[in-house]
Write a protein that holds these residues in place. Structure first.
Motif, short mmCIF file in Angstrom:
data_model
loop_
_atom_site.label_atom_id
_atom_site.label_comp_id
_atom_site.label_asym_id
_atom_site.label_seq_id
_atom_site.Cartn_x
_atom_site.Cartn_y
_atom_site.Cartn_z
N ASP A 48 -70.14 45.87 31.06
CA ASP A 48 -68.79 45.84 31.61
C ASP A 48 -68.55 44.56 32.39
O ASP A 48 -67.63 43.80 32.07
CB ASP A 48 -68.55 47.06 32.52
N ILE A 49 -69.39 44.29 33.40
CA ILE A 49 -69.08 43.18 34.31
C ILE A 49 -69.27 41.81 33.66
O ILE A 49 -68.67 40.83 34.07
CB ILE A 49 -69.86 43.27 35.64
N GLU A 50 -70.10 41.73 32.62
CA GLU A 50 -70.27 40.45 31.91
C GLU A 50 -69.27 40.30 30.76
O GLU A 50 -69.29 39.30 30.04
CB GLU A 50 -71.70 40.31 31.38
N GLY A 51 -68.45 41.34 30.53
CA GLY A 51 -67.40 41.23 29.51
C GLY A 51 -67.86 41.55 28.09
O GLY A 51 -67.08 41.41 27.15
N TYR A 52 -69.11 42.01 27.91
CA TYR A 52 -69.59 42.27 26.55
C TYR A 52 -68.82 43.44 25.91
O TYR A 52 -68.59 43.46 24.71
CB TYR A 52 -71.09 42.61 26.53
N ASP A 53 -68.45 44.43 26.75
CA ASP A 53 -67.73 45.60 26.24
C ASP A 53 -66.33 45.20 25.72
O ASP A 53 -66.01 45.45 24.55
CB ASP A 53 -67.67 46.65 27.37
N PRO A 54 -65.49 44.53 26.53
CA PRO A 54 -64.19 44.11 25.96
C PRO A 54 -64.32 43.09 24.84
O PRO A 54 -63.46 43.01 23.97
CB PRO A 54 -63.44 43.52 27.17
N CYS A 55 -65.41 42.33 24.82
CA CYS A 55 -65.63 41.36 23.73
C CYS A 55 -65.76 42.11 22.40
O CYS A 55 -65.14 41.73 21.39
CB CYS A 55 -66.89 40.55 24.02
N ARG A 56 -66.53 43.18 22.39
CA ARG A 56 -66.68 43.96 21.15
C ARG A 56 -65.35 44.60 20.75
O ARG A 56 -65.00 44.69 19.58
CB ARG A 56 -67.77 45.01 21.30
N LYS A 57 -64.61 45.05 21.76
CA LYS A 57 -63.32 45.71 21.47
C LYS A 57 -62.31 44.73 20.88
O LYS A 57 -61.62 45.07 19.92
CB LYS A 57 -62.78 46.37 22.74
N ILE A 58 -62.22 43.52 21.40
CA ILE A 58 -61.25 42.56 20.83
C ILE A 58 -61.73 42.08 19.45
O ILE A 58 -60.92 41.76 18.59
CB ILE A 58 -60.95 41.39 21.82
N ALA A 59 -63.05 42.07 19.24
CA ALA A 59 -63.57 41.72 17.90
C ALA A 59 -63.12 42.77 16.89
O ALA A 59 -62.70 42.43 15.77
CB ALA A 59 -65.10 41.62 17.94
N ILE A 60 -63.17 44.05 17.28
CA ILE A 60 -62.74 45.13 16.39
C ILE A 60 -61.24 44.99 16.09
O ILE A 60 -60.81 45.03 14.93
CB ILE A 60 -63.04 46.52 17.02
N LEU A 61 -60.44 44.80 17.13
CA LEU A 61 -58.98 44.71 16.94
C LEU A 61 -58.62 43.50 16.07
O LEU A 61 -57.77 43.58 15.19
CB LEU A 61 -58.26 44.63 18.29
N THR A 62 -59.30 42.38 16.30
CA THR A 62 -58.99 41.17 15.51
C THR A 62 -59.42 41.36 14.06
O THR A 62 -58.73 40.92 13.13
CB THR A 62 -59.66 39.93 16.14
N SER A 63 -60.54 42.04 13.84
CA SER A 63 -60.98 42.33 12.46
C SER A 63 -59.92 43.15 11.73
O SER A 63 -59.62 42.90 10.56
CB SER A 63 -62.31 43.10 12.46
N LEU A 64 -59.35 44.12 12.43
CA LEU A 64 -58.31 44.96 11.81
C LEU A 64 -57.05 44.15 11.51
O LEU A 64 -56.38 44.37 10.51
CB LEU A 64 -57.95 46.13 12.73
N VAL A 65 -56.74 43.21 12.40
CA VAL A 65 -55.53 42.40 12.22
C VAL A 65 -55.68 41.42 11.06
O VAL A 65 -54.77 41.21 10.28
CB VAL A 65 -55.22 41.64 13.55
N CYS A 66 -56.88 40.83 10.93
CA CYS A 66 -57.03 39.80 9.88
C CYS A 66 -57.69 40.34 8.62
O CYS A 66 -57.73 39.66 7.59
CB CYS A 66 -57.80 38.60 10.42
N GLY A 67 -58.24 41.56 8.68
CA GLY A 67 -58.83 42.17 7.49
C GLY A 67 -60.19 41.62 7.13
O GLY A 67 -60.71 41.87 6.04
N LYS A 68 -60.78 40.82 8.03
CA LYS A 68 -62.11 40.25 7.78
C LYS A 68 -63.02 40.55 8.97
O LYS A 68 -62.55 41.01 10.02
CB LYS A 68 -62.01 38.73 7.61
N GLN A 69 -64.30 40.22 8.81
CA GLN A 69 -65.27 40.48 9.87
C GLN A 69 -65.18 39.39 10.95
O GLN A 69 -65.44 38.22 10.68
CB GLN A 69 -66.69 40.51 9.28
N VAL A 70 -64.83 39.79 12.17
CA VAL A 70 -64.86 38.88 13.31
C VAL A 70 -66.13 39.21 14.09
O VAL A 70 -66.28 40.32 14.59
CB VAL A 70 -63.62 39.04 14.21
N ASP A 71 -67.05 38.26 14.15
CA ASP A 71 -68.31 38.52 14.86
C ASP A 71 -68.12 38.36 16.36
O ASP A 71 -67.63 37.32 16.81
CB ASP A 71 -69.41 37.56 14.37
N TYR A 72 -68.53 39.39 17.10
CA TYR A 72 -68.33 39.32 18.55
C TYR A 72 -69.13 38.18 19.18
O TYR A 72 -68.75 37.63 20.20
CB TYR A 72 -68.64 40.67 19.22
N GLU A 73 -70.22 37.77 18.51
CA GLU A 73 -71.02 36.65 19.05
C GLU A 73 -70.23 35.34 19.03
O GLU A 73 -70.58 34.40 19.72
CB GLU A 73 -72.31 36.44 18.24
#
Ligand code: HSE
Length: 405
Positions: free
Chosen positions: A190-215
């Motif tokens: 949570d405090i290092e932002g890894y949790d929201p990082c994975r969440k925005i990677a999921i949302l962006t993958s859905l928006v663009c239809g491709k794999q967005v790697d959270y790394e």
């Protein structure tokens, strides 16, 4: 429909509770009763009303042809991935609340489900109880989504709200959040932002239809935000929020997770405590906001149960989710353009030599904020690339800097 729940922790037990409490209306909406046949956990639960459904080996569920829907609420990538993949390959629908699993393996699990004409759903993996995955996949399927910016982590939003309201330090608010059970014993994700990082990677993958790697997403947490930063925010009639953002840039996206200073009239500034909100901009719709409980046992479980209902209604139909395994290359974050708030112990002439003074198209310092902390000054900049900001900032002595939203 016979349902199995893997993981009888907070979310898993919440799923069982939601199915029980809202049994009649859920039966009516699903078109048939939903019965929990198994609960997979390493532990036993003596005295629990569902004690007799507890199993310790996932193969008991895998081999039972009666089980049509499986809930994954174990967390982490393994063994969740192995279990979920096996369930899908055996023709069982799966829903999960696990953003780590979805961010890492979403494209592959969606493909397996599609090939078998079943469903892999994950409404609860982002925004807890807030509907956002289904709206993106269904209600907004006519839109080209140009931006998603969200407060996607309840723990840090609670902490930042307390820091804003009470002027308390990061360490004391973290201890309190842990004591109240908001922050986990290991709050790193949570405090290092890894949790929201994975969440925005999921949302962006859905928006663009491709794999967005959270790394690939530049991520800053809130550990460097201090009570003094909030004193400046107050002086500027702003607050500080941890934002996860994804903006279309031609055929690609600029993604970032970082604390931002938001003015009081910004739509995300009033999102406080453990609440989450997701701002979405579509090319036909314009702006939309989704707001609500981004975490919590029953809130998250409600989204999982909604997936169970949907999968029961579509037992023999794959609801198409456009998220292919092909990688989406993101714009390098150093090319992102942001405005900045900076605290420095350097004198004004050194600041202006490094940054210049904004005028017309010329980037540079916009305004100074003085008298908040002794021995330093604050200033804001006009929009500049991350690379240009870094170059200018290394010429002065920076106490801290926060991007401006
Ligand atoms: N730790 C997460 C949060 C839980 O605080 O938002 C929900 O994903």
């Amino acid at each position: 429909m016979k349902v199995a729940v893997m993981g009888y922790g907070t979310i898993g037990s919440g799923v069982v509770e939601v199915l029980e409490v809202n049994k009649d209306l859920i039966t009516a909406r699903a078109g048939e009763p939903l019965e929990v046949k198994y609960i997979l956990d390493l532990r036993d639960f003596p005295g629990d009303p569902y004690e007799d459904r507890i199993v310790h080996d996932y193969r008991t569920i895998l081999q039972d042809k009666e089980v049509g829907v499986v809930v994954e609420a174990m967390g982490g990538v393994e063994p969740a991935y192995t279990f979920v993949k096996a369930m899908l390959e055996a023709g069982k629908h799966v829903t999960t609340s696990n953003k780590n699993l979805v961010a890492a393996k979403g494209a592959e699990l969606i493909k397996i489900a599609r090939e078998r004409n079943i469903n892999f759903m994950f409404e609860a993996s982002v925004g807890g109880g807030i509907p956002i995955i289904r709206p993106l996949n269904t209600c907004l399927s006519a839109e080209r989504i140009d931006e998603i910016t969200g407060i996607l982590n309840g723990t840090t939003n609670y902490m930042l709200t307390r820091m804003a309201n009470e002027g308390v330090s990061f360490d004391s608010v973290l201890k309190d959040a842990q004591a109240k059970g908001y922050a986990e014993a290991d709050p790193t994700a949570d405090i290092e932002g890894y949790d929201p990082c994975r969440k925005i990677a999921i949302l962006t993958s859905l928006v663009c239809g491709k794999q967005v790697d959270y790394e690939d997403i530049y991520t800053e947490g809130i550990t460097k935000i201090t009570a003094e930063d909030f004193a400046y925010a107050k002086a500027m009639d702003c607050s500080i929020k941890l934002l996860a953002s994804s903006k279309r840039a031609g055929e690609s996206f600029r993604c970032m997770v970082a604390p931002f200073m938001l003015s009081k009239n910004h739509p995300l500034c009033g999102v406080n405590d453990v609440f989450n909100a997701v701002f979405v901009k579509g090319n036909m719709l314009g702006d939309a906001m989704f707001y609500g409980s981004g975490a919590g046992k029953l809130q998250t479980a409600s989204a999982v149960v909604a997936d169970i209902v949907d999968m029961t209604k579509h037992a023999h139909v794959n609801i198409r989710i456009e998220w292919e395994p092909e990688n989406m290359e993101l714009v390098d974050y150093t090319e992102s353009t942001n405005r900045f708030f900076v605290r420095t112990t350097s004198p004004i002439d050194a600041v202006e030599t490094a940054f210049g003074v904004a005028s017309g198209d010329m980037p540079g310092v916009v305004e100074y904020i003085e008298g908040v902390v002794a021995g330093e000054i604050g200033f804001t900049t006009s929009a500049m690339t991350e690379a240009d900001f870094a170059k200018a900032a290394e010429q002065i002595s920076v106490v801290n800097r926060v991007r401006l939203g």
